[in-house]
Design an enzyme around this catalytic site. Structure first.
Site, PDB file in Angstrom:
ATOM      1  N   CYS A 116       0.559  -0.733  -0.155  1.00  0.00           N
ATOM      2  CA  CYS A 116       0.052   0.027  -0.039  1.00  0.00           C
ATOM      3  C   CYS A 116       1.340   1.263   0.269  1.00  0.00           C
ATOM      4  CB  CYS A 116      -1.368   0.094   0.935  1.00  0.00           C
ATOM      5  SG  CYS A 116      -2.598  -0.747   1.359  1.00  0.00           S
TER       6      CYS A 116
ATOM      7  N   ASP B  61      19.986  -6.705 -12.714  1.00  0.00           N
ATOM      8  CA  ASP B  61      19.005  -6.574 -11.751  1.00  0.00           C
ATOM      9  C   ASP B  61      18.704  -6.282 -10.322  1.00  0.00           C
ATOM     10  OD1 ASP B  61      16.137  -6.940 -11.562  1.00  0.00           O
ATOM     11  OD2 ASP B  61      15.576  -8.454 -12.641  1.00  0.00           O
TER      12      ASP B  61
END
Length: 500
Positions: A9, A383
């Site tokens: 969130c 990455d």
């Protein structure tokens, strides 16, 4: 769609501003990367016709730009000088339940209260079981609702005292924005797992998970909400009044445990979290990666006058790759940063791929190779992390089809060996590639199809972050080390204790 952990969130709040809802909308748009399944905004104002405080809400599934695409929402619906907003990513089973869309709001004997939450309560199961024994009914599967029940059941005299009483009963990771009839409350757990910053715009205070939300509304970054701080912003206090601050003590005496993965992957590079710019930290990760794995120790083939190229997996590893190249060049190790992978930013999470090879096709719709850059070159891919390894394998296969001389894979974090229980969605331990191959790096390299695979060490990760951020705070590295700073009820089902 992409083989990465997901944050649950993003939260935003603003107090005492005439365009509170609109600025919250812009803030949530900047925080879209922290949750893409649903979003909502709640405002507060005194309704003269009803002679009481009201809290209108607008919440729905989808992206922020789609949910709030009608200007009338801000003109007629979301009135008030205070607002909180929430972007959400949830567990799969609970994602389609509209009752789980935040912010939540309730009306109880002390008035209205709304809440938005980023994190995960470690003692949620115990609290839920206690309330069930007392006959309490739940409207959602989110642990955020437990905080509202704790507040409404508190026997303390004032609403602020009730909030503090509730916070003293919860454990785990939580950054919160709460809205009462006339106050905005920002909270960060004593360990400081999740980021939360304080800003100011047009004389009004605002709070956000990341400072990139301040930039879009031209707000000034003031400081971070401190670990364990409960900051109360009173609408009636005036713009010159300082917020009132309370301090929570850590339940287990563990000190700060800020999530180091926020720097590695989750947060935007243009944000400042935990007191430091994310871009600066990620460049430092690349720098330490170069110290541990310099180019001249990786390349195996002689390609003549052609320099090895370093390419990133866009977008989160871009700056780490730049830091890696710069540090190598600084010490005379020849290499060149190139854009070898192009990311398609217009592929949504619900993209339906044709045919049966769904996962591979989704990777191909997300990325494409620049064949002219890769062909005949020694390629080093940088990455930020590898989780299951499936996406890495498909990306390497795409790069192989462009006929490079050799392909190596560098990761700017250690192997992920354990899930996060503090507000991120990780696979189970047995699904993690490092565990499936008993942390055998050569076997993992063979699995994803590269000539070699190298990780940043755990010490390198911590040292690179602490060198960039001299605050002296400690970090949670549980996903890399299995060292959990706060005990967690590991037997809890996600549907029963949904992380947000």
């Amino acid at each position: 769609m992409i083989d990465k952990p997901r944050d649950y969130c993003g939260i935003f709040g603003i107090q005492n501003h005439p365009d509170a809802a609109l600025l919250s909308y812009y803030g949530l748009h900047s925080l879209q990367h922290r949750g893409q399944e649903s979003a909502g905004i709640i405002t507060s104002h005194y309704d003269d016709e009803k002679s009481r405080w009201v809290m209108p809400a607008h919440r729905d599934f989808g992206l922020v730009l789609n949910i709030f695409d009608d200007p009338k929402i801000f003109e007629n619906e979301l009135k008030g000088r205070a607002a909180i907003g929430h972007n959400r990513y949830s567990t799969t089973g609970a994602a389609k339940n509209p009752a789980n869309i935040q912010p939540f709001r309730v009306h109880y004997h002390e008035g209205n209260i709304a809440i938005g939450h980023n994190g995960n309560l470690a003692n949620a199961k115990q609290l839920r079981d206690r309330f069930r024994e007392e006959g309490v009914l739940f409207q959602s599967t989110s642990d955020t609702e437990l905080i509202l029940h704790l507040i409404s059941h508190s026997q303390k005299d004032t609403q602020i005292e009730q909030v503090l009483d509730a916070l003293e009963q919860i454990e785990g990771a939580y950054s919160l924005v709460m809205l009462t009839d006339d106050k905005l409350i920002a909270v960060r757990d004593p360990n400081g797992f999740r980021p939360l910053a304080l800003g100011k715009v047009d004389g009004s205070y605002c709070v956000s998970s990341e400072t990139c939300a301040f930039d879009i509304i031209d707000a000034e970054y003031v400081r971070d909400i401190k670990p364990g701080e409960v900051l109360v912003l009173d609408q009636d206090a005036g713009s010159d009044a300082e917020p009132v601050s309370y301090q929570l003590e850590p339940e287990h005496g563990t000190g700060t445990s800020q999530c180091i993965f926020e720097y590695v992957y989750f947060s935007r590079p243009d944000s400042k979290i935990f007191g430091e710019n994310v871009d600066k930290v990620r460049r430092n990760l690349g720098k330490y990666l170069a110290k541990e794995h310099p180019v001249n120790e990786i390349i195996q083939k002689d390609t003549g006058d052609t320099k090895p190229i370093v390419i990133s997996v866009p977008d989160s590893s871009n700056t780490a790759a730049l830091g890696y190249v710069h540090e190598n060049q600084k010490f005379g190790n020849e290499c060149k940063y190139e854009i070898g992978l192009i990311r398609n930013h217009y592929v949504g999470r619900t993209f339906i791929s044709p045919g049966q090879k769904s996962r591979e096709q989704k990777v191909r719709t997300k990325f494409n190779t620049v064949k002219g850059v890769i062909e005949g070159r020694s390629v080093i891919i940088v990455d930020d992390s590898i989780v299951r390894g499936t996406t890495s394998r498909y990306l390497v296969n795409m790069i192989r089809q462009a006929n490079p001389a050799e392909v190596h894979f560098l990761v700017s974090s250690p192997p992920i060996i354990s899930p996060c229980y503090y507000g991120m969605d990780f696979p189970t331990p047995k699904e993690l590639m490092a565990n499936r191959f008993d942390r055998d790096i050569d076997a993992m390299a063979k699995e994803i199809g590269v000539d070699s695979l190298r990780y940043l060490s755990a010490d390198g990760l911590v040292n690179s972050v602490k060198e960039a951020n001299l605050s002296g705070d400690d970090y949670c590295t549980a996903c890399f080390t299995e060292n959990y700073p706060v005990p967690v009820n590991f037997g809890v089902e996600k549907e029963e204790n949904e992380i947000v």
